[in-house]
Write an enzyme that holds these catalytic residues in place. Structure first.
Site, PDB file in Angstrom:
ATOM      1  N   ASP A 198     -13.625   5.168  15.297  1.00  0.00           N
ATOM      2  CA  ASP A 198     -12.232   5.655  15.216  1.00  0.00           C
ATOM      3  C   ASP A 198     -11.223   4.517  15.345  1.00  0.00           C
ATOM      4  O   ASP A 198     -10.015   4.724  15.201  1.00  0.00           O
ATOM      5  CB  ASP A 198     -11.952   6.746  16.272  1.00  0.00           C
ATOM      6  CG  ASP A 198     -12.236   6.304  17.702  1.00  0.00           C
ATOM      7  OD1 ASP A 198     -13.242   5.617  17.936  1.00  0.00           O
ATOM      8  OD2 ASP A 198     -11.430   6.664  18.599  1.00  0.00           O
ATOM      9  N   HIS A 199     -11.714   3.297  15.573  1.00  0.00           N
ATOM     10  CA  HIS A 199     -10.823   2.134  15.698  1.00  0.00           C
ATOM     11  C   HIS A 199     -10.959   1.151  14.537  1.00  0.00           C
ATOM     12  O   HIS A 199     -10.166   0.216  14.435  1.00  0.00           O
ATOM     13  CB  HIS A 199     -11.077   1.411  17.027  1.00  0.00           C
ATOM     14  CG  HIS A 199     -10.740   2.258  18.211  1.00  0.00           C
ATOM     15  ND1 HIS A 199      -9.608   2.069  18.985  1.00  0.00           N
ATOM     16  CD2 HIS A 199     -11.356   3.357  18.717  1.00  0.00           C
ATOM     17  CE1 HIS A 199      -9.562   2.996  19.929  1.00  0.00           C
ATOM     18  NE2 HIS A 199     -10.611   3.782  19.794  1.00  0.00           N
TER      19      HIS A 199
HETATM   20 ZN   LIG Z   1     -14.091   3.809  22.036  1.00  0.00          ZN
HETATM   21 ZN   LIG Z   2     -11.379   5.567  20.683  1.00  0.00          ZN
END
Ligand SMILES: [Zn+2]
Ligand SMILES: [Zn+2]
Length: 306
Positions: free
Chosen positions: A68-69
């Site tokens: 998610d990054h």
């Molecule tokens: Zn993380």
């Molecule tokens: Zn995260």
């Protein structure tokens, strides 16, 4: 004092996007430089929605390798390849995150038209980059991975040039003023010697911005954030889920606020919010404000000046 940093939240949701919040990414602008902290899926579209453009976006700083990054970086780098607004991009991160990014960039077919560099962050190399008056450093966080990082952006202290005083002392406009700023004495139009101390104001501290990405709470976080003008910190859970937060390597809103209070920062923005609170985000804010009143929620596409 005028703003030093312009911060645009591009993604403020933890783990998965929601209709109102994309996954992690934050854009920071300082003078003529722009950089991203993290680059979750869909970040390039968020940049367009934010009307930020790609010009001068030459650095991407990654906190850790969770998807998610970082999943947006392949698409973003491919778009930069087509539009070519920059001729160099530097990606900063741990060896593990850089390894994943290299795999993603392997999908960009026709070869990169710009210089793509990878700079490793590790325990010995915490200086990430410097730009004019600014230095950027990493500090280790605790997120159930071999390595994860938060970031400080510190502007050097400076003394302002007092033009009205210089005018009174007969300092000519032009190179003499630059020499005084550089620490040299000069001769005024009246023939008297003028020293830097005569025309420079008192030392003013530079601005400090601190970004805490995914981590569990630990007290040293407040040392890294000490005295920040603005702290952006993850607050994935409410304190009623403190046990789960610790297990998952995340903080609660109360813990983020504790860091802010102990660090003596000027303001705190809660970031990386779990979708489980999508209809009760005010609870995160209220919980944090009981510990640290100058707390605000980060919202996608919101811009703040520090
Ligand atoms: Zn993380
Ligand atoms: Zn995260």
């Amino acid at each position: 004092m005028s703003a030093t940093f312009r911060i645009t939240f591009l993604g403020t949701s933890a783990a998965i996007p929601t209709p109102k919040r994309n996954v992690s990414s934050t854009l920071i602008a300082y003078q003529d430089l722009k950089w991203l902290i993290d680059c979750g899926e869909g970040t390039q579209r968020q940049l367009l929605y934010a009307n930020a453009g790609f010009k001068n976006l030459t650095r991407i700083v990654l906190s850790h390798e969770h998807l998610d990054h970082i999943l947006g970086i392949g698409g973003l780098l491919a778009t930069l390849n087509m539009l070519q607004p920059v001729n160099r991009v530097v990606v900063h991160g741990s060896p593990a995150v850089l390894d994943r990014v290299k795999q993603l960039t392997g999908f960009i077919g026709r070869g990169l038209q710009y210089d793509l560099q990878f700079e490793s962050i590790d325990a010995e190399e915490i200086d990430i980059f410097a730009h004019r008056q600014l230095t950027c450093q990493a500090f280790p966080t605790r997120h159930r991975l071999h390595a994860s990082y938060g970031f400080t952006f510190q502007e050097k202290s400076r003394r302002r040039f007092l033009s009205d005083v210089a005018d009174r002392l007969g300092v000519p406009a032009g190179p003499e003023r630059r020499r005084l700023l550089a620490g040299e004495s000069i001769r005024s139009t009246r023939g008297t010697l003028v020293h830097p101390d005569d025309v420079l104001g008192p030392e003013e501290a530079g601005k400090k911005l601190v970004y805490i990405s995914d981590t569990m709470y630990f007290p040293e976080l407040s040392t890294f954030a000490a005295g920040a003008d603005c702290l952006i910190a993850e607050a994935t859970f409410l304190d009623s889920e403190a046990e789960l937060a610790a297990e998952a390597g995340h903080m609660t809103a109360k813990q983020s606020a504790t860091v802010a209070r102990d660090a003596g920062v000027k303001c705190l923005y809660l970031n990386h919010l779990s979708q489980r609170y999508a209809h009760a985000e005010h609870l995160l804010l209220e919980e944090a404000r009981r510990v640290f009143p100058q707390t605000y929620l980060a919202y996608d596409l919101a811009t703040i000046d520090v």
